[in-house]
Design an enzyme around this catalytic site. Structure first.
Site, PDB file in Angstrom:
ATOM      1  N   LYS A  31       0.838  -1.205   0.000  1.00  0.00           N
ATOM      2  CA  LYS A  31       0.000   0.000   0.000  1.00  0.00           C
ATOM      3  C   LYS A  31       0.869   1.250   0.000  1.00  0.00           C
ATOM      4  O   LYS A  31       2.074   1.184   0.299  1.00  0.00           O
ATOM      5  CB  LYS A  31      -0.936  -0.021   1.208  1.00  0.00           C
TER       6      LYS A  31
ATOM      7  N   TYR B  74      16.260  29.877   7.344  1.00  0.00           N
ATOM      8  CA  TYR B  74      15.052  30.470   7.941  1.00  0.00           C
ATOM      9  C   TYR B  74      15.155  30.485   9.460  1.00  0.00           C
ATOM     10  O   TYR B  74      15.598  29.516  10.080  1.00  0.00           O
ATOM     11  CB  TYR B  74      13.819  29.655   7.567  1.00  0.00           C
TER      12      TYR B  74
HETATM   13  C1  LIG Z   1      -3.988  -4.536   8.105  1.00  0.00           C
HETATM   14  C2  LIG Z   1      -2.510  -4.440   7.914  1.00  0.00           C
HETATM   15  N1  LIG Z   1      -1.782  -5.550   7.879  1.00  0.00           N
HETATM   16  C3  LIG Z   1      -0.443  -5.543   7.711  1.00  0.00           C
HETATM   17  C4  LIG Z   1       0.233  -4.345   7.585  1.00  0.00           C
HETATM   18  C5  LIG Z   1       1.729  -4.368   7.403  1.00  0.00           C
HETATM   19  O1  LIG Z   1       2.370  -3.824   8.506  1.00  0.00           O
HETATM   20  P1  LIG Z   1       3.964  -3.802   8.614  1.00  0.00           P
HETATM   21  O2  LIG Z   1       4.442  -2.826   7.605  1.00  0.00           O
HETATM   22  O3  LIG Z   1       4.198  -3.343   9.999  1.00  0.00           O
HETATM   23  O4  LIG Z   1       4.443  -5.185   8.339  1.00  0.00           O
HETATM   24  C6  LIG Z   1      -0.476  -3.154   7.639  1.00  0.00           C
HETATM   25  C7  LIG Z   1       0.232  -1.882   7.543  1.00  0.00           C
HETATM   26  O5  LIG Z   1       0.025  -0.955   8.258  1.00  0.00           O
HETATM   27  C8  LIG Z   1      -1.885  -3.206   7.806  1.00  0.00           C
HETATM   28  O6  LIG Z   1      -2.604  -2.083   7.843  1.00  0.00           O
END
Ligand SMILES: Cc1ncc(COP(=O)(O)O)c(C=O)c1O
Length: 373
Positions: free
Chosen positions: A38, A264
């Site tokens: 994602k 800045y």
């Molecule tokens: C539902 C879910 N599963 C798994 C993961 C993967 O997490 P990680 O990157 O800590 O392995 C995420 C990421 O936030 C998630 O939202």
């Protein structure tokens, strides 16, 4: 924008991504592995990372929203949306065979309606909220889960939950979540509802909670470990390696008199005559503002501390230890140069955050360059 002219280069080593994947898969075997891609693979490039792990035995990809899912379908690996889906995302998701989450009755009903309208079936995973408090059926919501199980068009392939504190080994919170999840699965099973895939572990859990990759669990979901990073707290049991370097160029080398102010807010004043370098990367490229007067970069293997406040496109550094530095030189913001290394954990500690925030904040202006070894 032509990549030939980009000042900032984020280099991702896909060979290391693949090695990381294999180490994780070995650690959790015989569990399957979902690669969580994602947010454009946490900013590193979902297609490139997806291609790297597609041939290495990944079971499926996990994403947050429909466009991310559609973008990965060409790889021929099942793509699953993790959290929930908006009403308007559902028809196309069903039409394209995206694996969908069902976190509540209403969403289940909408997906079912779309299936009926399209004369299709949708593979779905029921999401149980055992303590994350975000999305999902409550762990005593058996009746609602059974209701969605009766809806036409839905193939309930999986069931899952998510941990908020799996980085803490032996956490009573995580143990209670596992117990309530398994108790619900047991009750549903007795009522004739079984699920082929049962999963809970993220990277934290893989490293800290062994029982979540043993029966009845048979899949894990990993994101941050693929990228060679860990949460700030917790064990680092799987030997994954960092996959990225962030480099830019030295735009100018300037000799400032004693007492000159830099950046800045004039937060830095030269204590004596000083060579100050201006590098072509700022907070728009992911350098946390918190590195102002606290971070460091490497130029020609020499440490150059950040002086003054990080700005959007530029950062100023003290070149006292890099007397040979010249305009145009390569600057390592994250990565190894000579014997020294700046890593993501160092930035996370200075910013008071975690690796997720650091890599997701690198920004889109720089070129993503991929190596396979
Ligand atoms: C539902 C879910 N599963 C798994 C993961 C993967 O997490 P990680 O990157 O800590 O392995 C995420 C990421 O936030 C998630 O939202």
């Amino acid at each position: 924008m032509s990549s030939a002219h980009r000042r900032v280069v984020l280099e991702v080593n896909l060979g290391t991504v693949r090695n990381n994947f294999q180490k994780i898969a070995t650690a959790v075997s015989p569990c399957g592995v979902m690669a969580v891609l994602k947010a454009n693979a946490y900013g590193l490039g979902a297609r490139a990372v997806g291609e790297a792990v597609a041939g290495a035995g990944v079971n499926r990809f996990g994403v947050a929203e429909l466009d991310e899912a559609l973008d990965l379908l060409y790889l021929g690996v099942p793509v699953q949306i993790l959290g929930s889906v908006l009403a308007e995302e559902i028809p196309e998701a069903v039409a394209c065979g995206i694996v969908l989450p069902i976190p509540d009755r209403e969403t289940g009903q909408r997906i079912s309606d779309a299936c009926v309208r399209q004369s299709r079936q949708a593979l779905c995973h029921v999401k149980i909220d055992t303590g994350m408090g975000r999305l999902g059926f409550p762990a005593d919501g058996d009746a609602d889960v059974r209701f969605v199980g009766s809806l036409p068009g839905l193939v309930l392939e999986g069931v899952f939950t998510h941990f908020p504190m799996a980085y803490r080994r032996g956490s009573a919170v995580t143990e209670a979540q596992i117990e309530s999840f398994l108790a619900m699965l047991g009750r549903l099973d007795s009522a004739g509802m079984g699920f082929r895939l049962r999963h809970a572990a993220n990277s934290d859990a893989i490293n800290n909670v062994g029982r979540v990759y043993r029966e009845p669990f048979n899949m894990v979901r990993t994101g941050i470990n693929l990228y060679g990073c860990f949460d700030t707290e917790g064990a680092r049991a799987v030997d994954v390696r960092s996959v990225l370097t962030l480099r830019t160029r030295l735009m100018a080398v300037r000799e400032l008199p004693a007492g000159a102010t830099v950046g800045y807010g004039c937060t830095f004043q030269t204590p004596a005559r000083m060579r100050v370098g201006t590098i072509s990367a700022g907070y728009a490229d992911g350098l946390p503002l918190a590195l102002s007067n606290r971070g460091r970069v490497l130029i020609g293997g020499r440490v150059c501390p950040v002086v003054g406040r990080i700005s959007m496109d530029y950062t100023t550094v003290d070149l006292s230890q890099a007397p040979d530095a010249r305009s145009g030189d390569v600057v390592t913001c994250i990565g190894t140069d000579g014997d020294d290394q700046v890593n993501i954990d160092e930035w996370a500690a200075i910013k008071g955050t975690h690796a997720y925030d650091i890599i997701c904040s690198i920004g889109g202006r720089g070129e993503r360059r991929y190596r396979s070894v």
